[in-house]
Write a protein that holds these residues in place. Structure first.
Motif, PDB file in Angstrom:
ATOM      1  N   PHE A 180       9.769  -1.221  12.305  1.00 20.95           N
ATOM      2  CA  PHE A 180      10.256  -0.295  11.277  1.00 20.95           C
ATOM      3  C   PHE A 180      10.042   1.150  11.707  1.00 20.95           C
ATOM      4  CE2 PHE A 180       6.032   0.898   9.655  1.00 20.95           C
ATOM      5  CZ  PHE A 180       5.256  -0.159  10.090  1.00 20.95           C
ATOM      6  N   ARG A 211      11.612   1.921   4.352  1.00 20.74           N
ATOM      7  CA  ARG A 211      11.064   1.472   3.071  1.00 20.74           C
ATOM      8  C   ARG A 211      11.448   2.436   1.953  1.00 20.74           C
ATOM      9  NH1 ARG A 211       4.785  -0.142   2.120  1.00 20.74           N
ATOM     10  NH2 ARG A 211       5.253  -1.803   3.607  1.00 20.74           N
ATOM     11  N   GLU A 258       4.678   1.396  -2.044  1.00 18.66           N
ATOM     12  CA  GLU A 258       4.037   2.478  -1.298  1.00 18.66           C
ATOM     13  C   GLU A 258       5.012   2.999  -0.239  1.00 18.66           C
ATOM     14  OE1 GLU A 258       0.424   1.533   0.977  1.00 18.66           O
ATOM     15  OE2 GLU A 258       1.080   3.122   2.325  1.00 18.66           O
ATOM     16  N   VAL A 259       5.471   4.220  -0.421  1.00 19.30           N
ATOM     17  CA  VAL A 259       6.394   4.779   0.566  1.00 19.30           C
ATOM     18  C   VAL A 259       5.704   5.774   1.500  1.00 19.30           C
ATOM     19  CG1 VAL A 259       8.545   4.384  -0.693  1.00 19.30           C
ATOM     20  CG2 VAL A 259       7.197   6.429  -1.185  1.00 19.30           C
ATOM     21  N   GLY A 260       4.597   6.328   1.046  1.00 21.52           N
ATOM     22  CA  GLY A 260       3.899   7.273   1.903  1.00 21.52           C
ATOM     23  C   GLY A 260       2.404   7.212   1.674  1.00 21.52           C
ATOM     24  N   HIS A 261       1.681   7.710   2.654  1.00 25.59           N
ATOM     25  CA  HIS A 261       0.226   7.612   2.603  1.00 25.59           C
ATOM     26  C   HIS A 261      -0.351   8.857   3.271  1.00 25.59           C
ATOM     27  CE1 HIS A 261      -3.356   4.624   3.260  1.00 25.59           C
ATOM     28  NE2 HIS A 261      -3.653   5.653   2.488  1.00 25.59           N
ATOM     29  N   GLU A 263       3.492  -8.318  11.092  1.00 24.16           N
ATOM     30  CA  GLU A 263       3.113  -8.640   9.712  1.00 24.16           C
ATOM     31  C   GLU A 263       3.093 -10.153   9.526  1.00 24.16           C
ATOM     32  OE1 GLU A 263       2.478  -6.538   7.130  1.00 24.16           O
ATOM     33  OE2 GLU A 263       3.161  -4.586   7.859  1.00 24.16           O
ATOM     34  N   LEU A 309      14.011  -4.142   4.820  1.00 21.94           N
ATOM     35  CA  LEU A 309      13.329  -3.000   5.454  1.00 21.94           C
ATOM     36  C   LEU A 309      12.007  -2.660   4.774  1.00 21.94           C
ATOM     37  CD1 LEU A 309      16.152  -0.439   6.319  1.00 21.94           C
ATOM     38  CD2 LEU A 309      15.399  -2.466   7.569  1.00 21.94           C
ATOM     39  N   MET A 310      11.768  -3.251   3.628  1.00 28.85           N
ATOM     40  CA  MET A 310      10.574  -2.921   2.855  1.00 28.85           C
ATOM     41  C   MET A 310       9.295  -3.336   3.585  1.00 28.85           C
ATOM     42  SD  MET A 310      10.818  -1.924  -0.480  1.00 28.85           S
ATOM     43  CE  MET A 310      11.483  -2.992  -1.744  1.00 28.85           C
ATOM     44  N   ARG A 311       9.285  -4.521   4.117  1.00 30.95           N
ATOM     45  CA  ARG A 311       8.137  -4.965   4.919  1.00 30.95           C
ATOM     46  C   ARG A 311       8.660  -5.656   6.167  1.00 30.95           C
ATOM     47  NH1 ARG A 311       3.054  -4.836   4.588  1.00 30.95           N
ATOM     48  NH2 ARG A 311       3.085  -4.276   2.395  1.00 30.95           N
ATOM     49  N   GLY A 312       9.026  -4.830   7.132  1.00 34.49           N
ATOM     50  CA  GLY A 312       9.539  -5.362   8.388  1.00 34.49           C
ATOM     51  C   GLY A 312       8.409  -5.505   9.390  1.00 34.49           C
ATOM     52  N   GLY A 360       7.154   5.600   5.370  1.00 37.43           N
ATOM     53  CA  GLY A 360       8.042   4.547   5.837  1.00 37.43           C
ATOM     54  C   GLY A 360       9.476   4.971   5.554  1.00 37.43           C
ATOM     55  N   ARG A 394       4.518  -3.877  13.801  1.00 38.71           N
ATOM     56  CA  ARG A 394       3.326  -4.552  13.263  1.00 38.71           C
ATOM     57  C   ARG A 394       3.722  -5.991  13.040  1.00 38.71           C
ATOM     58  NH1 ARG A 394       0.999  -0.236   8.736  1.00 38.71           N
ATOM     59  NH2 ARG A 394       0.773   1.474  10.210  1.00 38.71           N
ATOM     60  N   MET A 443       8.819   4.868  11.143  1.00 41.14           N
ATOM     61  CA  MET A 443       7.829   5.596  10.354  1.00 41.14           C
ATOM     62  C   MET A 443       7.793   7.049  10.808  1.00 41.14           C
ATOM     63  SD  MET A 443       3.700   5.287  10.107  1.00 41.14           S
ATOM     64  CE  MET A 443       3.468   3.536  10.001  1.00 41.14           C
ATOM     65  N   GLY A 495       1.535   9.157   6.789  1.00 42.81           N
ATOM     66  CA  GLY A 495       2.685   8.299   7.137  1.00 42.81           C
ATOM     67  C   GLY A 495       3.727   8.226   6.040  1.00 42.81           C
TER      68      GLY A 495
HETATM   69  P1  ATP Z   1       1.063  -1.693   3.405  1.00 38.90           P
HETATM   70  O1  ATP Z   1      -0.181  -1.689   2.558  1.00 38.90           O
HETATM   71  O2  ATP Z   1       2.336  -1.723   2.602  1.00 38.90           O
HETATM   72  O3  ATP Z   1       1.032  -2.698   4.511  1.00 38.90           O
HETATM   73  P2  ATP Z   1      -0.060   0.268   5.102  1.00 38.90           P
HETATM   74  O4  ATP Z   1      -1.204   0.768   4.310  1.00 38.90           O
HETATM   75  O5  ATP Z   1      -0.277  -0.716   6.169  1.00 38.90           O
HETATM   76  O6  ATP Z   1       1.087  -0.279   4.102  1.00 38.90           O
HETATM   77  P3  ATP Z   1       0.253   2.744   6.525  1.00 38.90           P
HETATM   78  O7  ATP Z   1      -0.460   2.222   7.705  1.00 38.90           O
HETATM   79  O8  ATP Z   1      -0.391   3.760   5.685  1.00 38.90           O
HETATM   80  O9  ATP Z   1       0.760   1.520   5.635  1.00 38.90           O
HETATM   81  O10 ATP Z   1       1.702   3.230   6.990  1.00 38.90           O
HETATM   82  C1  ATP Z   1       2.355   4.375   6.482  1.00 38.90           C
HETATM   83  C2  ATP Z   1       3.658   4.010   5.806  1.00 38.90           C
HETATM   84  O11 ATP Z   1       4.473   3.174   6.620  1.00 38.90           O
HETATM   85  C3  ATP Z   1       3.483   3.220   4.527  1.00 38.90           C
HETATM   86  O12 ATP Z   1       3.240   4.077   3.453  1.00 38.90           O
HETATM   87  C4  ATP Z   1       4.829   2.525   4.398  1.00 38.90           C
HETATM   88  O13 ATP Z   1       5.767   3.369   3.768  1.00 38.90           O
HETATM   89  C5  ATP Z   1       5.242   2.306   5.828  1.00 38.90           C
HETATM   90  N1  ATP Z   1       5.022   0.910   6.244  1.00 38.90           N
HETATM   91  C6  ATP Z   1       3.855   0.304   6.532  1.00 38.90           C
HETATM   92  N2  ATP Z   1       4.036  -0.966   6.898  1.00 38.90           N
HETATM   93  C7  ATP Z   1       5.384  -1.184   6.842  1.00 38.90           C
HETATM   94  C8  ATP Z   1       6.212  -2.307   7.110  1.00 38.90           C
HETATM   95  N3  ATP Z   1       5.696  -3.458   7.509  1.00 38.90           N
HETATM   96  N4  ATP Z   1       7.553  -2.174   6.942  1.00 38.90           N
HETATM   97  C9  ATP Z   1       8.077  -0.993   6.540  1.00 38.90           C
HETATM   98  N5  ATP Z   1       7.350   0.093   6.274  1.00 38.90           N
HETATM   99  C10 ATP Z   1       6.018   0.017   6.423  1.00 38.90           C
END
Ligand code: ATP
Ligand code: MG
Length: 572
Positions: free
Chosen positions: A155, A447, A407-410, A142, A149-152, A444, A140, A157, A442
């Motif tokens: 990454f 993350r 947010e680690v999972g959704h 971003e 690794l938190m917001r790469g 991460g 992505r 998934m 999902g």
């Molecule tokens: P965020 O709001 O943090 O951008 P997202 O809603 O875009 O997350 P999802 O599309 O639901 O995230 O992705 C599922 C999981 O993937 C997230 O819960 C997160 O743990 C992980 N994730 C999402 N974007 C990233 C990223 N840029 N880097 C690392 N992990 C990510």
């Protein structure tokens, strides 16, 4: 593994661009190295934690009945055009052309590819329910990659997709994933909450985010101090029971408020609390409608709630030119009296009387303003941001508290959004064709490991819980040149390997101080120090990284005792 034969490049200094502790420690402990913004190599030591995380996920997903597959990173545009996301996704979607000039993207998520597979392979309700998952690298682009690794941008998934015949089936799939996620994060030893999240304007869908509690978290969360309710602030509902509009007692008055631009300034000038003011925001929807929004003076608009209420993708504060055109004054003086556009008010405003509002002219306000008598509101609704102390929307006596999370999972109930767009149907028992009801889920991977470090560290380094630690035991030879120390260390090392314990042997010819510093930094949960003094008594020293607890173990029992401690920590 022997340290001297391993690649574990620790750093003394904290890299300048690493803002959060997990990023700093992952760099310093040689777990990751940056290749480009938001793009990292997983070094051998870091990869071990990543693989453990993946394995925990895999086991719990399999246990919940999901089936593993692996989908391609390169996705043809064609599929994304079918779902409509080729146009909608925006710049986070990395697009490219192959040598034949055919459009592709690098998958940021895989609803399209999986829906395509299922529509081509699943024809009957008898093949349902189905839940397919993969653990794979996403891309992505971003806008602000950060925190390691938190917001790469690239990454790993775990993404899963469930397919069911009806809503009931989809809800049951959702429930199973919800439970699997609880198990996963519990096994990682994390403090987390499952919170109700915004799931956009798609009707009938719902979603939960799994949040690891951490100060550095990007998400604001509220939870009830009395019941289980927890929600992302974006979503947190506020319920007003029996609001009555108080009777008007004041006359409407126009007052000059020279140079008073902010709510605070106007409140001070009028000698009232900001909560006695009603602020008017002029907003514009993604469908280009311009509206006025009223909130109590000390409240903030929740743009997501408003967008969901209006069933639009987004609402934004209107630009100054639009504000001037609608109110006749620059931004900062808007008020509801005499406006020609729709006025939506937060429910709380319904309980107010004799308040002050902007006068739609520079340096002018009205006081003694009252609903109905002075202007009309077309709709009252819950559109403000929840704050600590607000009443819980679920139970009667709880109050909301706020905290930050990662947010680690959704988990997300998708409904038929993709199956309808892409024509993924099955025949039901009556032979009738029905769109599949989907869910997506999902986690991460990187993350979550980073979040675990956020929760488990001290000033000397990380202290990852046993299930995620790269190695379980570190055996440190104080002086590898001492024959007795070397012999005892090698023997324990070999015994641990034979017992299936993951052990790193620090056999480097370095000063003890350096070895201990590195040991604290890399944070292997159990450290066994083999030194001359204790060895003379037939002992070795055990130190538990997380608690700092130290004890002596007889050399002969050390390996078995360590194995016992490892197993106990894994099964906690
Ligand atoms: P965020 O709001 O943090 O951008 P997202 O809603 O875009 O997350 P999802 O599309 O639901 O995230 O992705 C599922 C999981 O993937 C997230 O819960 C997160 O743990 C992980 N994730 C999402 N974007 C990233 C990223 N840029 N880097 C690392 N992990 C990510
Ligand atoms: Mg995102």
């Amino acid at each position: 593994m022997r340290y001297t034969q391993y690649l574990l490049p620790t750093l003394k200094e904290t890299p300048a661009d690493a803002e959060v502790i997990s990023h700093q420690l992952m760099m310093r402990a040689g777990m990751i190295r940056k290749v480009a913004a938001g793009i990292y190599s997983y070094m051998p030591f870091g990869l071990r934690s990543i693989r453990k995380m993946e394995q925990i996920i895999r086991e719990e997903m399999n246990k919940a009945g999901a089936i593993e597959c692996l989908l391609p990173m390169a996705n043809p545009a064609e599929l994304w055009q079918e779902s409509g996301r080729w146009e909608k996704y925006g710049k986070e979607l990395l697009r490219f052309k192959d040598r034949k000039e055919t459009d592709f993207c690098v998958g940021p998520t895989h609803e399209e590819v999986i829906t395509d597979i299922v529509r081509n392979t699943v024809k009957s309700y008898k093949q349902l329910p189905l839940n397919l998952y993969q653990i794979q690298t996403k891309f992505r682009d971003e806008i602000r990659p950060r925190f390691g690794l938190m917001r790469g941008r690239e990454f790993i998934m775990k993404d899963a997709y469930s397919f069911d015949l009806d809503d009931e089936g989809a809800d049951s799939a959702y429930g199973k994933m919800y439970q699997a996620y609880r198990n996963i994060f519990q096994r990682c030893g994390l403090k987390f909450r499952a919170v109700e999240a915004d799931s956009g304007a798609i009707g009938g869908s719902f979603s939960h985010e799994f949040m690891v509690l951490a100060e550095s978290g990007e998400d604001a969360i509220v939870s009830c101090d009395a019941c289980e309710y927890a929600a992302n602030v974006e979503k947190a509902e506020l319920i007003y029971r029996d609001i009555e509009t108080p009777a008007a007692t004041a006359e409407l008055q126009k007052v000059d408020t020279p140079e008073q631009k902010t709510i605070e300034a106007v409140a001070t000038f009028l000698n009232v609390e900001p909560s006695r003011l009603v602020k008017t925001l002029i907003v514009q929807t993604s469908d280009d409608e311009v509206l006025a929004v009223l909130l109590r003076g000390d409240r903030e608009l929740n743009e997501i709630k408003l967008a969901n209420l209006l069933e639009v993708d987004r609402v934004l504060l209107a630009e100054d030119a639009v504000v001037r055109q609608t109110t006749g004054a620059p931004t900062g003086f808007a008020g509801p009296i005499g406006l020609k556009i729709q006025v939506i008010a937060d429910s709380e405003v319904q309980g107010m009387a004799d308040f002050a509002v902007g006068g739609n002219a520079v340096d002018v306000h009205y006081t003694g303003v009252n609903l109905a008598r002075d202007f009309t509101v077309s709709r009252f609704a819950d559109i403000r941001q929840a704050v600590p102390g607000d009443p819980c929307p679920r139970c009667t006596d709880g109050k909301l508290e706020s905290w930050r999370g990662i947010e680690v999972g959704h988990v997300f109930k998708l409904g038929t959004k993709y199956s309808e767009a892409m024509n993924a149907t099955v025949l039901d028992a009556q032979g009738k064709s029905r769109p599949l009801v989907m869910g997506c889920y999902g986690i991460g991977v990187g993350r979550t490991v980073a979040a675990a470090i956020e929760q488990n560290h001290d000033e000397h380094g990380m202290a990852l819980p046993m299930p995620l630690a790269p190695f379980q035991v570190l055996v440190s030879m104080v002086n590898p040149k001492d024959a007795a120390i070397r012999e005892a260390s090698e023997s324990i090392y070999q015994q641990l390997l034979d017992l299936g314990v993951e052990v790193l042997l620090d056999d480097r010819d370095e000063r003890p101080g350096i070895k201990f510093k590195d040991a604290d930094l890399i944070g292997i949960p159990l450290r066994l120090t083999v030194g001359a003094r204790n060895l003379k008594e037939g002992n070795v020293e055990l130190k538990v990284r997380a608690s700092g607890e130290q004890s002596l173990l007889p050399l002969a029992d050390a390996a078995r005792e360590l194995q016992r401690l490892v197993v106990a920590a894994l099964n906690r």
